[in-house]
Design an enzyme around this catalytic site. Structure first.
Site, PDB file in Angstrom:
ATOM      1  N   GLU A  94       0.826  -1.205   0.000  1.00 58.80           N
ATOM      2  CA  GLU A  94       0.000   0.000   0.000  1.00 58.80           C
ATOM      3  C   GLU A  94       0.863   1.260   0.000  1.00 58.80           C
ATOM      4  O   GLU A  94       0.596   2.217  -0.738  1.00 58.80           O
ATOM      5  CB  GLU A  94      -0.935  -0.002   1.212  1.00 58.80           C
ATOM      6  CG  GLU A  94      -1.686   1.295   1.467  1.00 58.80           C
ATOM      7  CD  GLU A  94      -2.660   1.673   0.356  1.00 58.80           C
ATOM      8  OE1 GLU A  94      -3.221   2.776   0.432  1.00 58.80           O
ATOM      9  OE2 GLU A  94      -2.854   0.888  -0.595  1.00 58.80           O
ATOM     10  N   HIS A  97       2.575   1.929  -3.303  1.00 62.60           N
ATOM     11  CA  HIS A  97       1.579   2.503  -4.218  1.00 62.60           C
ATOM     12  C   HIS A  97       1.423   4.001  -3.970  1.00 62.60           C
ATOM     13  O   HIS A  97       1.381   4.805  -4.915  1.00 62.60           O
ATOM     14  CB  HIS A  97       0.242   1.778  -4.011  1.00 62.60           C
ATOM     15  CG  HIS A  97      -0.876   2.321  -4.840  1.00 62.60           C
ATOM     16  ND1 HIS A  97      -0.877   2.302  -6.214  1.00 62.60           N
ATOM     17  CD2 HIS A  97      -2.045   2.912  -4.474  1.00 62.60           C
ATOM     18  CE1 HIS A  97      -1.987   2.848  -6.668  1.00 62.60           C
ATOM     19  NE2 HIS A  97      -2.712   3.233  -5.645  1.00 62.60           N
ATOM     20  N   HIS A 162     -11.710   6.064  -8.387  1.00 63.57           N
ATOM     21  CA  HIS A 162     -10.259   6.236  -8.252  1.00 63.57           C
ATOM     22  C   HIS A 162      -9.536   5.561  -9.421  1.00 63.57           C
ATOM     23  O   HIS A 162      -8.604   6.135 -10.006  1.00 63.57           O
ATOM     24  CB  HIS A 162      -9.815   5.625  -6.922  1.00 63.57           C
ATOM     25  CG  HIS A 162      -8.357   5.823  -6.611  1.00 63.57           C
ATOM     26  ND1 HIS A 162      -7.747   7.053  -6.629  1.00 63.57           N
ATOM     27  CD2 HIS A 162      -7.391   4.928  -6.279  1.00 63.57           C
ATOM     28  CE1 HIS A 162      -6.475   6.916  -6.308  1.00 63.57           C
ATOM     29  NE2 HIS A 162      -6.226   5.641  -6.108  1.00 63.57           N
ATOM     30  N   HIS A 278     -20.299  -7.069 -17.360  1.00 63.81           N
ATOM     31  CA  HIS A 278     -18.914  -6.764 -17.746  1.00 63.81           C
ATOM     32  C   HIS A 278     -18.459  -7.676 -18.887  1.00 63.81           C
ATOM     33  O   HIS A 278     -17.834  -7.217 -19.847  1.00 63.81           O
ATOM     34  CB  HIS A 278     -17.995  -6.953 -16.530  1.00 63.81           C
ATOM     35  CG  HIS A 278     -16.540  -6.806 -16.839  1.00 63.81           C
ATOM     36  ND1 HIS A 278     -16.013  -5.678 -17.410  1.00 63.81           N
ATOM     37  CD2 HIS A 278     -15.491  -7.660 -16.642  1.00 63.81           C
ATOM     38  CE1 HIS A 278     -14.702  -5.823 -17.561  1.00 63.81           C
ATOM     39  NE2 HIS A 278     -14.365  -7.026 -17.118  1.00 63.81           N
ATOM     40  N   HIS A 336      -4.467  -8.791 -16.862  1.00 63.80           N
ATOM     41  CA  HIS A 336      -5.744  -8.349 -17.437  1.00 63.80           C
ATOM     42  C   HIS A 336      -5.956  -6.859 -17.170  1.00 63.80           C
ATOM     43  O   HIS A 336      -6.402  -6.114 -18.050  1.00 63.80           O
ATOM     44  CB  HIS A 336      -6.883  -9.170 -16.834  1.00 63.80           C
ATOM     45  CG  HIS A 336      -8.201  -8.979 -17.524  1.00 63.80           C
ATOM     46  ND1 HIS A 336      -8.412  -9.304 -18.838  1.00 63.80           N
ATOM     47  CD2 HIS A 336      -9.378  -8.477 -17.068  1.00 63.80           C
ATOM     48  CE1 HIS A 336      -9.662  -9.027 -19.172  1.00 63.80           C
ATOM     49  NE2 HIS A 336     -10.268  -8.511 -18.117  1.00 63.80           N
TER      50      HIS A 336
END
Length: 378
Positions: A94, A97, A162, A278, A336
C-alpha cells in the site's frame, strides 16, 4: 512522506535530465506516462492482493512516513487478525503505491512549473501551460479519491472512481505526449486518405474510446465488488446463457463493500449481474475496437497503433477467460488490468493520430483546390 516522495522522484528526474533527447520537457511528459501506467498496474496488484487497507489511515501508515516506523502497530494488528487487511506485506504494498502516486504528482508539478516558465519566456506553443495546469488539478482530485478509498474502507464506487481517474490521467498524459511529438517533429506527409475517410476513422476511434470507458467502469465495478468469479464457466454463466441476476442491488452505487444500500449482505445474484454485464459489454468493445483497428490498418501513419490494438485485444480476451477458468490467479488478473490500461493508451494514441492526420488531409485538400496565386497562369 513528502521528503520520501521527493527522494523517489529524483530517479525519474535524473532519467529526464541525463536523456539524450534534446527536448527534456517532452521526455518529462513521456516518463510521466510510463510511470502512470506502472502506477495503474501496481494499483491493480494492490487491490487484487487486498492491500488497500494495508495502512488503514492516510497519507501515512499509523501516522508514520513508512512501515518501518509503524512496524510495532502493524505487527500488533497482524497478530490479532493474521489474514486480515493489515499485515507487514500488505502495508508495504500500500505504501509503495502511495509513494509512486506522489512521485507522479511531483513530476506533474514540475511539468506545470516548467510550462509556465517557458511560456512566459518564449510564448512557444509546445509550452502552453493550460493542459499541464489542468493535469495538476486533475491529479489532486485523484489523490483525494485515493484518500477516500482508505478512509471510506474500500467503498466500491469510490475505488472504481479512483481507478477511472487514474486511467483518465494516463489518457490525458498520452494525448499531451502525442501533441508534444507532433509539435517538435511534425509529420510532413499526408497518408493516402481523403478527409472523409480519415474523419470516419476518427469517429470510430472516438466511439471505441467511449465504449472502452464504459467497460473500464464495469471492470472496476466487478473487481471492487469481488465479482470476478461470480461466473466460473464460459461462455455460459452458471450453465445458463442468461443466469438469475439482481441488477438493482448489483448496480446500486452508494453502498458499503459487500452490502446492499439497506445494509444487508449483497446477494450472489447481484454479483452475477455485475460479472455478466462486464463480460458481455467486453464483447461489444472488442468488436468495436477490432473494427476500428481494421479500418485504420491500411493507413501508414496508423498501422502500427492499429496492429498493437489488435494484439492487445487478443491478449485481453485470453487473460479474461483464463482468469475465470484458472480461478483468478493473481498474475493473470494483474495482466488483465495491465491490458486494460494498455488499451486506454493505444486508443488515446489512435484518436490523436487520427485527428492529426485528418487535419493534415483537410489542409492538403484545401491547398489542392486553392493553389497559391503565384502558381496560377494568367
Amino acid at each position: 512522506m513528502a521528503i520520501t516522495a521527493l527522494l523517489i522522484a529524483l530517479l525519474p528526474a535524473s532519467i529526464v535530465w541525463t536523456s539524450s533527447d534534446a527536448n527534456k520537457y517532452r521526455k518529462l511528459v513521456w516518463v510521466s506516462v510510463f510511470l502512470t501506467f506502472d502506477l495503474i498496474v501496481f494499483g491493480a496488484f494492490t487491490r487484487l492482493t487486498d492491500s488497500g487497507l494495508g495502512c488503514p489511515d492516510w497519507p501515512g501508515c499509523y501516522g508514520a512516513a513508512n512501515p518501518f516506523l509503524a512496524h510495532e502497530q502493524i505487527v500488533a494488528a497482524e497478530s490479532l487478525m493474521p489474514t486480515g487487511p493489515v499485515t507487514v506485506f500488505k502495508a508495504w504494498i500500500e505504501m509503495i503505491h502511495r509513494y509512486l502516486a506522489m512521485t507522479i504528482g511531483i513530476l506533474i508539478v514540475a511539468m506545470m512549473a516548467q510550462s509556465w516558465y517557458q511560456w512566459i519566456r518564449t510564448r512557444r506553443v509546445e509550452y502552453a501551460p493550460w493542459l499541464p495546469t489542468f493535469l495538476f488539478f486533475f491529479v489532486c482530485l485523484q489523490g483525494a479519491f485515493g484518500a477516500w478509498t482508505v478512509t471510506l474502507k474500500l467503498q466500491p464506487v469510490i475505488v472504481t472512481t479512483h481507478l477511472l481517474l487514474g486511467l483518465g490521467l494516463l489518457a490525458i498524459l498520452a494525448w499531451y505526449g502525442g501533441r508534444q511529438n507532433q509539435l517538435i517533429a511534425p509529420v510532413r506527409s499526408v497518408v493516402s486518405a481523403s478527409p472523409p475517410a480519415m474523419r470516419n476513422i476518427r469517429i470510430l476511434a472516438l466511439v471505441s474510446g467511449l465504449l472502452l470507458l464504459v467497460q473500464l467502469a464495469l471492470g472496476g465495478w466487478t473487481s471492487t465488488n469481488y465479482a470476478t468469479l461470480a461466473c466460473t464457466d464460459f461462455p455460459l454463466c452458471g450453465g445458463k446463457l442468461i443466469p438469475d441476476m439482481d441488477f438493482e442491488h448489483g448496480f446500486t452505487l452508494w453502498r458499503e463493500l459487500g452490502k446492499t444500500a439497506a445494509g444487508h449482505y449483497l446477494p450472489f445474484s447481484a454479483l452475477t449481474a455485475i460479472h455478466w454485464t462486464h463480460r458481455n459489454v467486453g464483447l461489444i468493445v472488442a468488436l468495436a475496437a477490432g473494427y476500428t483497428a481494421w479500418r485504420a490498418w491500411d493507413h501508414q501513419a496508423l498501422h502500427k497503433t492499429a496492429r498493437n490494438i489488435v494484439m492487445t485485444l487478443c491478449v485481453q480476451i485470453a487473460t479474461g477467460i483464463a482468469t475465470i477458468f484458472l480461478s483468478f490467479p493473481l498474475t493473470i488478473a494483474v495482466l488483465h488490468n495491465a491490458g486494460a490500461a494498455l488499451l486506454v493508451l493505444l486508443l488515446t494514441v489512435l484518436n490523436y493520430k487520427a485527428k492529426y492526420q485528418h487535419d493534415l488531409a483537410k489542409k492538403a485538400a484545401s491547398s489542392a483546390s486553392h493553389p497559391p496565386a503565384s502558381t496560377v497562369r494568367h
